[in-house]
Design an enzyme around this catalytic site. Structure first.
Site, PDB file in Angstrom:
ATOM      1  CB  THR A   1      34.209  -4.369 -17.666  1.00  0.00           C
ATOM      2  OG1 THR A   1      33.920  -3.480 -18.747  1.00  0.00           O
ATOM      3  CG2 THR A   1      35.433  -3.861 -16.906  1.00  0.00           C
TER       4      THR A   1
ATOM      5  CG  HIS B   1      50.346  -3.879 -18.312  1.00  0.00           C
ATOM      6  ND1 HIS B   1      49.208  -3.101 -18.206  1.00  0.00           N
ATOM      7  CD2 HIS B   1      51.388  -2.993 -18.338  1.00  0.00           C
ATOM      8  CE1 HIS B   1      49.537  -1.827 -18.166  1.00  0.00           C
ATOM      9  NE2 HIS B   1      50.852  -1.732 -18.247  1.00  0.00           N
TER      10      HIS B   1
ATOM     11  CB  CYS C   1      65.658 -20.364 -13.364  1.00  0.00           C
ATOM     12  SG  CYS C   1      64.064 -21.175 -13.644  1.00  0.00           S
TER      13      CYS C   1
ATOM     14  CG  ASP D   1      41.585 -10.391 -20.782  1.00  0.00           C
ATOM     15  OD1 ASP D   1      41.896 -10.448 -21.992  1.00  0.00           O
ATOM     16  OD2 ASP D   1      40.958  -9.433 -20.292  1.00  0.00           O
TER      17      ASP D   1
ATOM     18  CG  ASN E   1      36.998   5.128 -20.956  1.00  0.00           C
ATOM     19  OD1 ASN E   1      36.958   3.905 -20.850  1.00  0.00           O
ATOM     20  ND2 ASN E   1      37.475   5.895 -19.994  1.00  0.00           N
TER      21      ASN E   1
END
Length: 256
Positions: A34, A129, A140, A112, A228
């Site tokens: 961010t 991810h 395919c 990213d 965090n």
């Protein structure tokens, strides 16, 4: 419940733990990106908070079934701020951690590739991810550069199809309703079990199975540091919780 070690200087304490560690594993979430201008998904300014239709586009069943959803998804990909984003000080601090010989693995929930752009070795990065910088054909399985597909959209193809088989192209990321790659998850969990220090950075620690890396590392005897800007469900497992901008915290603890 595991008590956080009381200290008036948690930065110095964590820096000492890193100096003592032999196998540091970093687990990064949207919070590290961010600060590079890439919004998270569910935060107050998140992609899905501001535009609920974007969550529909990220659901595999909707994407495969509806050409209009795919066309909207291609327009959204074109406009993503990730294409011009640059690694921030937090990304660069993890490069320094690797340069010091401390970084055992870098498990990332981000798509990213800013860790690679910053300079971390690709063989240490585990992208649970996937990556937005590739496309894959749902029929395919061929994988090609996202830049090529986006150029086709710019040239007028609203929903470009696979040039090999005509199948549906999608970002080479894990959509809602899409199975994770077992080998990638196994690699991430193995790395977590080998850590003697795990840094959980900018992740809500609510998305499984990767959030399970924290209790797994704890059970294996690793110290846990959570970084965090808001509480997480794993805070009771942490030896230290550092709140603040990731771009300030990581350089403070990672640079010798």
């Amino acid at each position: 419940m595991r008590l956080v070690v009381p200290t008036s200087d948690p930065i110095s304490l964590v820096k000492t733990w890193i100096a003592q560690a032999r196998r540091v594993v970093a687990l990064t979430g949207a919070g590290i990106s961010t600060e590079s201008g890439i919004p998270d998904f569910r935060g107050p300014q998140g992609v899905w908070t501001k535009n609920p239709a974007a969550e529909v586009q990220a659901t595999l069943q909707n994407y495969l079934a509806d050409p209009k959803v795919r066309q909207a998804a291609w327009r959204s990909r074109m406009a993503s701020p990730a294409w011009t984003a640059q690694p921030n000080r937090g990304h660069l601090a993890l490069v320094e951690l690797e340069r010091r010989g401390k970084l055992h693995a870098l498990i990332t929930q981000n798509i990213d590739e800013l860790h690679q752009i910053a300079g971390n070795s690709t063989d240490r990065i585990i992208e649970v991810h996937g990556t937005m910088r590739r496309v894959m054909c749902w029929d395919c399985g061929q994988r090609t550069a996202m830049a090529d597909a986006l150029q086709r959209v710019r040239d007028g193809e609203a929903d470009p199809a696979c040039r090999s088989c005509g199948g549906i192209l999608k970002s080479d990321t894990i959509s809602f309703g899409q199975a994770l790659v077992p080998a990638v998850i196994d690699r991430a969990m193995t790395a977590a079990s080998e850590a003697d220090l795990l840094l959980a950075i900018g992740s809500t620690l609510q998305v499984y199975p990767v959030a399970g890396a924290v209790p797994l590392a704890r059970k294996a005897g690793a110290r846990i540091v959570i970084m965090n800007n808001q509480p997480t469900p794993m805070d009771s497992l942490a030896d230290a919780f550092l709140a603040g901008p990731i771009g300030e915290l990581l350089p403070a603890i990672c640079v010798a």
